[in-house]
Design a protein around this motif. Sequence first.
Motif, PDB file in Angstrom:
ATOM      1  N   ILE A 202      -2.522   3.895   3.532  1.00 15.24           N
ATOM      2  CA  ILE A 202      -2.460   3.942   5.001  1.00 15.24           C
ATOM      3  C   ILE A 202      -1.765   5.325   5.371  1.00 15.24           C
ATOM      4  O   ILE A 202      -0.707   5.623   5.066  1.00 15.24           O
ATOM      5  CB  ILE A 202      -1.833   2.808   5.119  1.00 15.24           C
ATOM      6  CG1 ILE A 202      -2.666   1.460   5.107  1.00 15.24           C
ATOM      7  CG2 ILE A 202      -1.415   2.757   6.868  1.00 15.24           C
ATOM      8  CD1 ILE A 202      -2.088  -0.058   5.415  1.00 15.24           C
TER       9      ILE A 202
ATOM     10  N   VAL B 220      -0.531   7.530   8.581  1.00 15.44           N
ATOM     11  CA  VAL B 220      -0.273   7.975   9.933  1.00 15.44           C
ATOM     12  C   VAL B 220      -0.441   9.208  10.357  1.00 15.44           C
ATOM     13  O   VAL B 220       0.188  10.025   9.959  1.00 15.44           O
ATOM     14  CB  VAL B 220       1.150   7.451   9.948  1.00 15.44           C
ATOM     15  CG1 VAL B 220       1.510   7.487  11.662  1.00 15.44           C
ATOM     16  CG2 VAL B 220       1.673   5.797   9.520  1.00 15.44           C
TER      17      VAL B 220
ATOM     18  N   TYR C 211      -2.368   8.241  15.533  1.00 16.70           N
ATOM     19  CA  TYR C 211      -3.271   7.225  15.171  1.00 16.70           C
ATOM     20  C   TYR C 211      -3.105   6.839  13.629  1.00 16.70           C
ATOM     21  O   TYR C 211      -2.949   7.641  12.646  1.00 16.70           O
ATOM     22  CB  TYR C 211      -4.681   7.088  15.462  1.00 16.70           C
ATOM     23  CG  TYR C 211      -5.390   5.737  15.746  1.00 16.70           C
ATOM     24  CD1 TYR C 211      -5.289   5.160  16.839  1.00 16.70           C
ATOM     25  CD2 TYR C 211      -6.044   5.315  14.438  1.00 16.70           C
ATOM     26  CE1 TYR C 211      -6.047   3.918  16.812  1.00 16.70           C
ATOM     27  CE2 TYR C 211      -6.776   3.939  14.665  1.00 16.70           C
ATOM     28  CZ  TYR C 211      -6.869   3.594  15.885  1.00 16.70           C
ATOM     29  OH  TYR C 211      -7.509   2.407  15.820  1.00 16.70           O
ATOM     30  N   THR C 212      -3.056   5.447  13.238  1.00 18.84           N
ATOM     31  CA  THR C 212      -2.937   5.244  11.881  1.00 18.84           C
ATOM     32  C   THR C 212      -4.129   4.661  11.162  1.00 18.84           C
ATOM     33  O   THR C 212      -5.046   4.149  11.847  1.00 18.84           O
ATOM     34  CB  THR C 212      -1.905   4.119  11.886  1.00 18.84           C
ATOM     35  OG1 THR C 212      -0.817   4.615  12.163  1.00 18.84           O
ATOM     36  CG2 THR C 212      -1.846   3.595  10.314  1.00 18.84           C
TER      37      THR C 212
ATOM     38  N   ASP D  32      -8.966   6.159   0.253  1.00 15.63           N
ATOM     39  CA  ASP D  32      -8.488   7.149  -0.892  1.00 15.63           C
ATOM     40  C   ASP D  32      -8.832   6.223  -2.008  1.00 15.63           C
ATOM     41  O   ASP D  32      -8.719   4.964  -2.106  1.00 15.63           O
ATOM     42  CB  ASP D  32      -6.932   7.143  -0.821  1.00 15.63           C
ATOM     43  CG  ASP D  32      -6.363   8.118  -1.997  1.00 15.63           C
ATOM     44  OD1 ASP D  32      -7.046   7.928  -3.080  1.00 15.63           O
ATOM     45  OD2 ASP D  32      -5.615   8.777  -1.655  1.00 15.63           O
TER      46      ASP D  32
ATOM     47  N   PHE E  12     -11.576  13.093   2.012  1.00 15.39           N
ATOM     48  CA  PHE E  12     -11.063  11.686   2.677  1.00 15.39           C
ATOM     49  C   PHE E  12     -11.949  11.339   3.728  1.00 15.39           C
ATOM     50  O   PHE E  12     -12.986  12.084   4.193  1.00 15.39           O
ATOM     51  CB  PHE E  12      -9.470  11.680   2.829  1.00 15.39           C
ATOM     52  CG  PHE E  12      -8.657  11.933   1.637  1.00 15.39           C
ATOM     53  CD1 PHE E  12      -8.702  11.045   0.472  1.00 15.39           C
ATOM     54  CD2 PHE E  12      -7.943  12.882   1.547  1.00 15.39           C
ATOM     55  CE1 PHE E  12      -7.985  11.124  -0.687  1.00 15.39           C
ATOM     56  CE2 PHE E  12      -7.319  13.446   0.173  1.00 15.39           C
ATOM     57  CZ  PHE E  12      -7.430  12.275  -0.752  1.00 15.39           C
TER      58      PHE E  12
ATOM     59  N   GLU F 160      -6.026   4.402  -4.809  1.00 15.57           N
ATOM     60  CA  GLU F 160      -5.330   3.091  -4.249  1.00 15.57           C
ATOM     61  C   GLU F 160      -5.418   2.977  -2.900  1.00 15.57           C
ATOM     62  O   GLU F 160      -5.623   4.042  -2.129  1.00 15.57           O
ATOM     63  CB  GLU F 160      -4.056   3.225  -4.921  1.00 15.57           C
ATOM     64  CG  GLU F 160      -3.318   4.251  -4.235  1.00 15.57           C
ATOM     65  CD  GLU F 160      -1.628   4.302  -4.157  1.00 15.57           C
ATOM     66  OE1 GLU F 160      -1.143   3.011  -4.593  1.00 15.57           O
ATOM     67  OE2 GLU F 160      -0.902   5.311  -4.368  1.00 15.57           O
ATOM     68  N   ARG F 161      -4.949   1.921  -2.541  1.00 10.02           N
ATOM     69  CA  ARG F 161      -4.891   1.725  -1.012  1.00 10.02           C
ATOM     70  C   ARG F 161      -4.046   2.694  -0.137  1.00 10.02           C
ATOM     71  O   ARG F 161      -2.690   2.427  -0.720  1.00 10.02           O
ATOM     72  CB  ARG F 161      -4.228   0.201  -0.756  1.00 10.02           C
ATOM     73  CG  ARG F 161      -4.360  -0.274   0.877  1.00 10.02           C
ATOM     74  CD  ARG F 161      -5.806  -0.379   1.273  1.00 10.02           C
ATOM     75  NE  ARG F 161      -5.726  -0.311   2.848  1.00 10.02           N
ATOM     76  CZ  ARG F 161      -5.722  -1.340   3.557  1.00 10.02           C
ATOM     77  NH1 ARG F 161      -5.376  -2.476   2.960  1.00 10.02           N
ATOM     78  NH2 ARG F 161      -5.572  -1.278   4.802  1.00 10.02           N
TER      79      ARG F 161
ATOM     80  N   GLY G 149      -6.590   3.444   8.293  1.00  9.29           N
ATOM     81  CA  GLY G 149      -6.293   2.562   7.057  1.00  9.29           C
ATOM     82  C   GLY G 149      -7.195   1.686   6.328  1.00  9.29           C
ATOM     83  O   GLY G 149      -6.864   0.698   5.869  1.00  9.29           O
TER      84      GLY G 149
ATOM     85  N   PRO H  41       0.842  -1.074   0.044  1.00 14.11           N
ATOM     86  CA  PRO H  41       0.180   0.004   0.166  1.00 14.11           C
ATOM     87  C   PRO H  41       0.929   1.214   0.082  1.00 14.11           C
ATOM     88  O   PRO H  41       2.031   1.219   0.169  1.00 14.11           O
ATOM     89  CB  PRO H  41      -0.753  -0.134   1.427  1.00 14.11           C
ATOM     90  CG  PRO H  41       0.087  -0.922   2.085  1.00 14.11           C
ATOM     91  CD  PRO H  41       0.868  -1.783   1.410  1.00 14.11           C
ATOM     92  N   ALA H  42       0.271   2.278  -0.300  1.00 19.04           N
ATOM     93  CA  ALA H  42       0.721   3.842  -0.221  1.00 19.04           C
ATOM     94  C   ALA H  42       0.953   4.069   1.200  1.00 19.04           C
ATOM     95  O   ALA H  42      -0.212   3.799   1.932  1.00 19.04           O
ATOM     96  CB  ALA H  42       0.412   4.620  -0.929  1.00 19.04           C
ATOM     97  N   VAL H  43       1.886   4.728   1.776  1.00 15.05           N
ATOM     98  CA  VAL H  43       1.802   5.212   3.215  1.00 15.05           C
ATOM     99  C   VAL H  43       1.919   6.681   3.121  1.00 15.05           C
ATOM    100  O   VAL H  43       2.852   7.636   2.555  1.00 15.05           O
ATOM    101  CB  VAL H  43       2.898   4.589   4.166  1.00 15.05           C
ATOM    102  CG1 VAL H  43       2.743   5.182   5.110  1.00 15.05           C
ATOM    103  CG2 VAL H  43       2.524   2.982   3.966  1.00 15.05           C
TER     104      VAL H  43
ATOM    105  N   PRO I 285      -9.545   0.450   3.642  1.00 15.31           N
ATOM    106  CA  PRO I 285      -9.084   0.055   2.198  1.00 15.31           C
ATOM    107  C   PRO I 285      -9.479   0.916   1.324  1.00 15.31           C
ATOM    108  O   PRO I 285      -9.031   1.307   0.235  1.00 15.31           O
ATOM    109  CB  PRO I 285      -9.803  -1.355   2.218  1.00 15.31           C
ATOM    110  CG  PRO I 285      -9.837  -1.899   3.326  1.00 15.31           C
ATOM    111  CD  PRO I 285     -10.047  -1.102   4.358  1.00 15.31           C
TER     112      PRO I 285
END
Lengths: 231, 231
Positions: free
Chosen positions: A94, A96, A80-81, A88, A131, A91-92, A83, A10-12, A85
């Motif tokens: 995640i 932070v 907090y993260t 966005d 988002f 694409e996926r 994530g 995934p992108a972060v 699915p």
Amino acid sequence: MPFSYEYPHPAVTVDCVVFGLDLAQSELKILLIQRGLDPFKGRWALPGGFVRIDERVEEAAERELKEETGLAKVWLEQLYTFGEPKRDPRERVISVAHFALVKMSDHRVRAATDASDAAWFPVTGAPPLAFDHKQILAMALSRLRGKLTYQPVGFELLPPKFTLTNLQRLYELVLGRALDKRNFRKKALATGLLVALEEMEQGVSHRAARLYRFDEAEHRRLSKSGYLFEL
Amino acid sequence: MPFSYEYPHPAVTVDCVVFGLDLAQSELKILLIQRGLDPFKGRWALPGGFVRIDERVEEAAERELKEETGLAKVWLEQLYTFGEPKRDPRERVISVAHFALVKMSDHRVRAATDASDAAWFPVTGAPPLAFDHKQILAMALSRLRGKLTYQPVGFELLPPKFTLTNLQRLYELVLGRALDKRNFRKKALATGLLVALEEMEQGVSHRAARLYRFDEAEHRRLSKSGYLFEL
DNA sequence: CCAAAAGTGTTGGGACTACACCCATGA
DNA sequence: TCATGGGTGTAGTCCCAACACTTTTGG
């Protein structure tokens, strides 16, 4: 644990909830940027962006904040993260999330002049966000509330010299309720973390208040010997 | 925010710090697995693994826990995201750490029989850990400590029926200090979250203690009307 | 002299701490 | 009957909340 190249990554990203205190208007504010690209083109969003492949996550948050809003050396902490699915549509991703506290007095010019795509909004009364940023904001706010009473982070929002009334106003704004003046002052002074200055507040048309500063050094000293701040 | 395909993506994993309470030995334990592959082959590590591309992060944590240790339906919460660029020697890996609380009474068999690659260790006195898992463990422990006093999560570690002494022992183990028996009982009962059962403890060679259960429903009810738990 | 905010103490009640002895049970 | 942990109450202290008036300053 299998070797990871088997799986798509995934992108972060990082996102930052930046809080500022507007004493003139007695409002807690957050810093938003207006998106120039799809998705959510034209919408307001939290500043943030992709984590580079050799960059620490905190670093990425600081860098994005600098790039998008001009802010540097602010108090910053991971929140907090997020994530989900589908958060966005491209694409996926995640993200932070972090939260930051800035002294608006130090940075007022930056955010005010560069208003075309970065601006301060009242926390209650912010525009619709891109988002899942509304959710992130909500969590940041509740964390700030929780944190304020047992850690001396509020000072990150105040100018270096402030009055006890400024401090009280901050607590009232964040906690969302009125506090008793005498009790608040007693407790604040009892922490031993406030230093009374000679200086007085200027340019008010009533009795001038004494200015104080936060005793950073004393706080570090006390932290080491394990005491508990509370306000 | 540029479009992300321009950048290489890091791998994203989850790691779980699983706490269990061993009343028989009066020890707080964590569940570790022994790595079968490099890097850190043979070392003990936190259970965890890669987040799949269409899977929620929490889900990934639950799935990995199930796959590697057989645990399901445990209390689980996100802890912190660890993303130092060199924390995994193979490639860039960002790990979303979680912590979990399990009733060892429910799951004792699983972890004990499958001991070849999953086992409980005392929190103090765990073997050297792979990656940065020592650091993750330290943070989980400090979070658990903090959480215990202002949220009723301790019950997730106790069997469904427990004595007040069990409860006190739990608090003492986690907080790392002795507590006064009479005061502790008063406070515990005053929360209104404990239901005294008819049943008594069995098979002890001294006066049998009364059993209690945690009042889940009452807790939900009170949470909604914004009260504060504290022990 | 008026408006506006600064500054200041006391009291009552509730919560927390410290502390020691008798009770029930099984071996 | 002994060893082991279960179970209980009180008194002193500290902390917190509630509460109102005088002071200073500029206009």
